[in-house]
Design a protein around this motif. Structure first.
Motif, PDB file in Angstrom:
ATOM      1  N   ARG A  30     -21.282 -47.876   8.921  1.00  0.00           N
ATOM      2  CA  ARG A  30     -21.826 -48.019   7.567  1.00  0.00           C
ATOM      3  C   ARG A  30     -20.732 -48.255   6.529  1.00  0.00           C
ATOM      4  N   THR A  31     -19.574 -47.660   6.746  1.00  0.00           N
ATOM      5  CA  THR A  31     -18.499 -47.823   5.776  1.00  0.00           C
ATOM      6  C   THR A  31     -17.743 -49.129   5.943  1.00  0.00           C
ATOM      7  N   GLY A  32     -18.131 -49.937   6.938  1.00  0.00           N
ATOM      8  CA  GLY A  32     -17.537 -51.266   7.090  1.00  0.00           C
ATOM      9  C   GLY A  32     -16.574 -51.411   8.245  1.00  0.00           C
ATOM     10  N   ALA A  33     -16.455 -50.400   9.108  1.00  0.00           N
ATOM     11  CA  ALA A  33     -15.539 -50.480  10.247  1.00  0.00           C
ATOM     12  C   ALA A  33     -16.246 -51.065  11.468  1.00  0.00           C
ATOM     13  N   ARG A  34     -15.594 -51.974  12.159  1.00  0.00           N
ATOM     14  CA  ARG A  34     -16.124 -52.475  13.429  1.00  0.00           C
ATOM     15  C   ARG A  34     -15.958 -51.349  14.448  1.00  0.00           C
ATOM     16  N   THR A  35     -17.068 -50.922  15.002  1.00  0.00           N
ATOM     17  CA  THR A  35     -17.102 -49.669  15.744  1.00  0.00           C
ATOM     18  C   THR A  35     -17.710 -49.860  17.124  1.00  0.00           C
ATOM     19  N   ALA A  36     -17.163 -49.138  18.097  1.00  0.00           N
ATOM     20  CA  ALA A  36     -17.748 -49.080  19.438  1.00  0.00           C
ATOM     21  C   ALA A  36     -18.097 -47.633  19.758  1.00  0.00           C
ATOM     22  N   LEU A  37     -19.279 -47.420  20.290  1.00  0.00           N
ATOM     23  CA  LEU A  37     -19.696 -46.110  20.791  1.00  0.00           C
ATOM     24  C   LEU A  37     -19.690 -46.189  22.311  1.00  0.00           C
ATOM     25  N   VAL A  38     -18.811 -45.413  22.937  1.00  0.00           N
ATOM     26  CA  VAL A  38     -18.657 -45.441  24.393  1.00  0.00           C
ATOM     27  C   VAL A  38     -19.379 -44.238  24.981  1.00  0.00           C
ATOM     28  N   SER A  39     -20.302 -44.496  25.908  1.00  0.00           N
ATOM     29  CA  SER A  39     -21.070 -43.434  26.553  1.00  0.00           C
ATOM     30  C   SER A  39     -21.233 -43.755  28.029  1.00  0.00           C
ATOM     31  N   ALA A  68     -27.753 -36.378   3.185  1.00  0.00           N
ATOM     32  CA  ALA A  68     -27.302 -36.853   1.875  1.00  0.00           C
ATOM     33  C   ALA A  68     -26.271 -37.963   2.011  1.00  0.00           C
ATOM     34  N   PHE A  69     -25.617 -38.046   3.173  1.00  0.00           N
ATOM     35  CA  PHE A  69     -24.662 -39.120   3.444  1.00  0.00           C
ATOM     36  C   PHE A  69     -25.301 -40.261   4.239  1.00  0.00           C
ATOM     37  N   ASP A  70     -26.644 -40.295   4.244  1.00  0.00           N
ATOM     38  CA  ASP A  70     -27.379 -41.334   4.964  1.00  0.00           C
ATOM     39  C   ASP A  70     -27.228 -41.191   6.474  1.00  0.00           C
ATOM     40  N   GLY A  71     -27.023 -39.949   6.930  1.00  0.00           N
ATOM     41  CA  GLY A  71     -26.852 -39.714   8.356  1.00  0.00           C
ATOM     42  C   GLY A  71     -28.143 -39.835   9.136  1.00  0.00           C
ATOM     43  N   LEU A  72     -28.049 -39.638  10.435  1.00  0.00           N
ATOM     44  CA  LEU A  72     -29.159 -39.888  11.345  1.00  0.00           C
ATOM     45  C   LEU A  72     -30.026 -38.658  11.618  1.00  0.00           C
ATOM     46  N   GLY A 392     -16.028 -39.453  11.572  1.00  0.00           N
ATOM     47  CA  GLY A 392     -16.327 -40.878  11.486  1.00  0.00           C
ATOM     48  C   GLY A 392     -15.868 -41.489  10.174  1.00  0.00           C
ATOM     49  N   ILE A 393     -16.119 -40.775   9.072  1.00  0.00           N
ATOM     50  CA  ILE A 393     -15.659 -41.266   7.763  1.00  0.00           C
ATOM     51  C   ILE A 393     -14.149 -41.435   7.768  1.00  0.00           C
ATOM     52  N   ASN A 394     -13.441 -40.416   8.225  1.00  0.00           N
ATOM     53  CA  ASN A 394     -11.983 -40.447   8.137  1.00  0.00           C
ATOM     54  C   ASN A 394     -11.340 -41.365   9.165  1.00  0.00           C
ATOM     55  N   ALA A 395     -11.949 -41.503  10.341  1.00  0.00           N
ATOM     56  CA  ALA A 395     -11.431 -42.463  11.317  1.00  0.00           C
ATOM     57  C   ALA A 395     -11.538 -43.881  10.767  1.00  0.00           C
ATOM     58  N   ALA A 396     -12.648 -44.187  10.097  1.00  0.00           N
ATOM     59  CA  ALA A 396     -12.818 -45.511   9.487  1.00  0.00           C
ATOM     60  C   ALA A 396     -11.818 -45.716   8.363  1.00  0.00           C
ATOM     61  N   ARG A 397     -11.605 -44.696   7.551  1.00  0.00           N
ATOM     62  CA  ARG A 397     -10.653 -44.811   6.449  1.00  0.00           C
ATOM     63  C   ARG A 397      -9.228 -44.989   6.976  1.00  0.00           C
ATOM     64  N   PHE A 398      -8.901 -44.306   8.064  1.00  0.00           N
ATOM     65  CA  PHE A 398      -7.590 -44.479   8.681  1.00  0.00           C
ATOM     66  C   PHE A 398      -7.410 -45.931   9.134  1.00  0.00           C
ATOM     67  N   ALA A 399      -8.449 -46.474   9.768  1.00  0.00           N
ATOM     68  CA  ALA A 399      -8.372 -47.857  10.243  1.00  0.00           C
ATOM     69  C   ALA A 399      -8.234 -48.852   9.097  1.00  0.00           C
ATOM     70  N   MET A 400      -8.774 -48.502   7.929  1.00  0.00           N
ATOM     71  CA  MET A 400      -8.720 -49.379   6.758  1.00  0.00           C
ATOM     72  C   MET A 400      -7.539 -49.057   5.837  1.00  0.00           C
ATOM     73  N   ALA A 401      -6.635 -48.166   6.291  1.00  0.00           N
ATOM     74  CA  ALA A 401      -5.465 -47.763   5.514  1.00  0.00           C
ATOM     75  C   ALA A 401      -5.851 -47.125   4.182  1.00  0.00           C
ATOM     76  N   ASN A 460     -18.417 -44.771   0.190  1.00  0.00           N
ATOM     77  CA  ASN A 460     -19.059 -45.963   0.778  1.00  0.00           C
ATOM     78  C   ASN A 460     -19.872 -45.629   2.025  1.00  0.00           C
ATOM     79  N   CYS A 461     -20.569 -44.486   2.000  1.00  0.00           N
ATOM     80  CA  CYS A 461     -21.334 -44.047   3.172  1.00  0.00           C
ATOM     81  C   CYS A 461     -22.821 -44.383   3.083  1.00  0.00           C
ATOM     82  N   LEU A 462     -23.296 -44.863   1.945  1.00  0.00           N
ATOM     83  CA  LEU A 462     -24.733 -45.005   1.739  1.00  0.00           C
ATOM     84  C   LEU A 462     -25.208 -46.444   1.903  1.00  0.00           C
ATOM     85  N   GLY A 463     -26.331 -46.586   2.612  1.00  0.00           N
ATOM     86  CA  GLY A 463     -27.033 -47.853   2.620  1.00  0.00           C
ATOM     87  C   GLY A 463     -27.809 -48.005   1.319  1.00  0.00           C
ATOM     88  N   GLU A 464     -28.374 -49.177   1.093  1.00  0.00           N
ATOM     89  CA  GLU A 464     -29.035 -49.447  -0.185  1.00  0.00           C
ATOM     90  C   GLU A 464     -30.243 -48.540  -0.410  1.00  0.00           C
TER      91      GLU A 464
END
Length: 623
Positions: A30-39, A68-72, A392-401, A460-464
């Protein structure tokens, strides 16, 4: 739509399809990171491994905050809910806990559907065998999956649940596995241990699943679903599924005798299990051993689905042998002819000491690696989902510097939990309780959106849809608060059903609403243009009015404590060099590495004198 491994390069890779992993993957995408979920198994993503319920005391607060963060988790709960119950309904709003009983199949389907709607998320069905590290073994570059295939990424979130180095126990028999019928994550556990991460073992368990068709429901006390219409997620317009009842029964002296006489066949008492179990959800054999004077323990019989006859007997988690499980179950009222659909069992697994993490849930010694869920020593779906959100928020932010972000103790139960974990560590599975939050009067389940939507939008966690809901709700609450400040006569208040007593003066409407009869209906009667607003919006404003004096005092206390939070402690500080600190204090401070004086003060055993010594030393270094 989410695909199956369509790219080998990602910003974020999340390992594990449980509650932590799903939230981490979804928010990163949601925050714009290209993400893979491995299971390991795509079809088991979003499965409820233990009880088919979400929420409760403290836990329901976490669900609302993730929502409140648009979670699942909140929306999936409503999609699957077949029984709603507000715990502590007779107590103040700050400690009420929304809880639902879920249809397992509907819950898993809802999670998978929401993940499939994330355009930046791929699902990779594979076993994660190792982290791909740089040549120094200090920085994450991606993930190695079975077959040696490498997925490159800037950051990796490990959300391995109970699978890390896991062993299942059925009586005195055991074998590797993270859940019945599923493999353990052994290769990853070996790598983490080789990397010298501080690791230990914990234990959890689950009760036998019962065939509901063999239960004598007529002999049991029934617990119906709540008659109110609240939901777990603010985005759910109403309840959608048929609602079923649960039932209550109890163990008895015969039950206890059978278990007590078979303790030599329990892995808990034979020494087979070394890991510490959850204090607030002990096994039935542990209850009987520890509380020998009790004549019975309550059991809640919870249906697992609308089209599934399986029943979950909440309160009798056990790893006793099959014959003992059958025999003690049949001594319980309503269960004298019960058949077991799946034996109860215990699972022992590896966890990492969370004191090695920062408040962003990143491993301090290995940039790019984040941990969420039971790998951090917690228990519970809700605790896992909340950690998944943070990681998830912080991993994405790390990837985006981008700079990491932090939840605070005074703004969320999420902040309380993270702070507890990274500063105190765990000696047993950590469970959220309202008592853990010193500012719980301001951290109600009903005001999570008001408290957290600002941060959620800024990060930047919320959808429209969620953003629109948050803005609309904020405008409605502002309108109601303004109306509550307006003067109202005693006659108007009395006509609205408020017990004004001998008071005849004109007051602000908020003052009248503090009196008996100050309900949503009274508010609507006095403020006609509030008639179109939902009860939960008016209810939130009413609770703010009732708690106002206490909230003002807490705000002043928080302001004083924030002064200590602004005093930074150098990451290079050697606590052993500070005179006056005991060896135990030095060990705890070195393990947690607090970033501020306020954080140091929240570490167990750190005295005011020790804080003064740290402050003096810090100022001398800065001079």
């Amino acid at each position: 739509m989410a695909k199956s491994g369509s790219s080998e390069r990602y910003d974020v890779i999340v390992v594990g399809g449980g509650h932590a992993g799903c939230e981490a993957a979804a928010v990163a995408a949601r925050t714009g990171a290209r993400t893979a979920l491995v299971s390991m198994r795509r079809d088991m993503i979003g499965a409820m491994s233990c009880n088919p319920a979400i929420g409760g005391l403290g836990k329901g607060h976490l669900v609302r905050e993730v929502d409140a963060f648009d979670g699942l988790i909140g929306r999936a709960s409503d999609a699957a809910a077949i029984h709603y119950r507000m715990l502590n309904q007779s107590k103040g709003a700050a400690v009420r806990g929304p809880r639902i009983q879920a249809d397992r199949a509907l819950y898993r389907a809802a999670i998978q559907d929401m993940l499939a709607d994330e355009p930046l998320l791929d699902i990779v069905e594979a076993e994660a065998t190792a982290l791909d590290l740089d040549t120094d073994g200090q920085r994450v570059r991606g993930l190695v999956v079975d077959g040696g295939r490498v997925l490159a990424a800037s950051s990796v979130v490990l959300a391995t649940g109970t699978f890390l180095g896991a062993k299942l126990h059925f009586g005195l028999e055991n074998h590797a596995g993270g859940r019945v019928g599923e493999r353990a994550a052994t290769a990853m556990a070996e790598q983490l241990r080789a990397a010298d991460l501080p690791m230990a073992r914990l234990k959890t368990g689950t009760p036998p699943r019962l065939d509901g068709r063999t239960i004598d429901w007529a002999a049991l006390e029934v617990q119906p679903s709540d008659g109110e219409r609240w939901t777990m997620s603010a985005r759910t317009p109403g309840r959608r599924n048929p609602e079923v009842f649960c039932a209550i029964t109890r163990t008895n002296a015969r039950t206890h005798d059978i278990i007590r006489n078979s303790l030599d066949r329990s892995p808990l008492f034979s020494g087979e299990i070394q890991g510490e179990g959850p204090r607030y959800c002990p096994s039935i054999e542990d209850k009987i051993h520890r509380f020998g004077d009790r004549d019975g323990h309550q059991i809640f019989l919870e249906p697992e689905g609308l089209d599934d006859p399986t029943v979950y007997p909440n309160g009798i988690s056990t790893s006793m042998p099959a014959d003992v499980q059958r025999d003690f179950l049949r001594t319980i009222a309503g269960l004298d002819k019960v058949e077991i659909a799946q034996l109860g069992y215990a699972v022992e697994y590896d966890y990492v000491d969370p004191r090695i993490l920062g408040h962003d849930l990143g491993v301090r010694t290995m940039p790019g690696l984040y941990l969420a869920g039971q790998i951090n020593g917690t228990t519970g779906y809700e605790e896992a989902a909340a950690q998944g959100l943070v990681a998830g928020i912080n991993a994405a932010r790390f990837a985006m510097a981008l700079e990491p972000v932090k939840f605070d103790r005074d703004d969320s139960y999420i902040g309380v939990m993270i702070d507890d974990l990274v500063l105190q560590g765990v000696t047993e599975p950590y469970r959220m309780l309202t008592a853990r939050a010193e500012y719980r009067l301001r951290l109600r389940a009903d005001n999570a959106i008001t408290r957290l939507s600002g941060k959620a939008e800024a990060w930047n966690c919320l959808g429209e849809e969620q953003k629109t809901l948050a803005h609309r709700r904020a405008a409605q609450i502002a309108r109601l608060r303004e109306a509550a400040r307006q003067p109202a006569t005693a006659e108007v208040a009395e006509k609205a059903g408020i017990a004004v007593g001998q008071h005849r003066e004109t007051r602000a409407l908020s003052e009248w609403l503090k009196l008996p009869g100050g309900t949503s209906e009274a508010f609507r009667s006095v403020v006609p243009d509030s008639a179109d607003l939902d009860d939960d919006v008016i209810g939130e404003v009413l609770e703010d009015i009732r708690y106002a004096p206490y909230l003002e005092r807490q705000a002043a206390e928080i302001a004083r404590l924030n002064a200590d939070e602004n005093i930074r402690i150098s990451a290079a500080l050697r606590y052993a060099d500070i005179a006056g600190l005991s060896k135990e204090m030095v060990e705890r401070l070195e393990a947690a590495r607090p970033g501020t004086l306020g954080e140091a003060g929240r570490i167990r055993g750190i005295t005011p004198a020790a804080l003064a010594a740290i402050l003096v030393h810090t100022r001398q270094r800065a001079a």
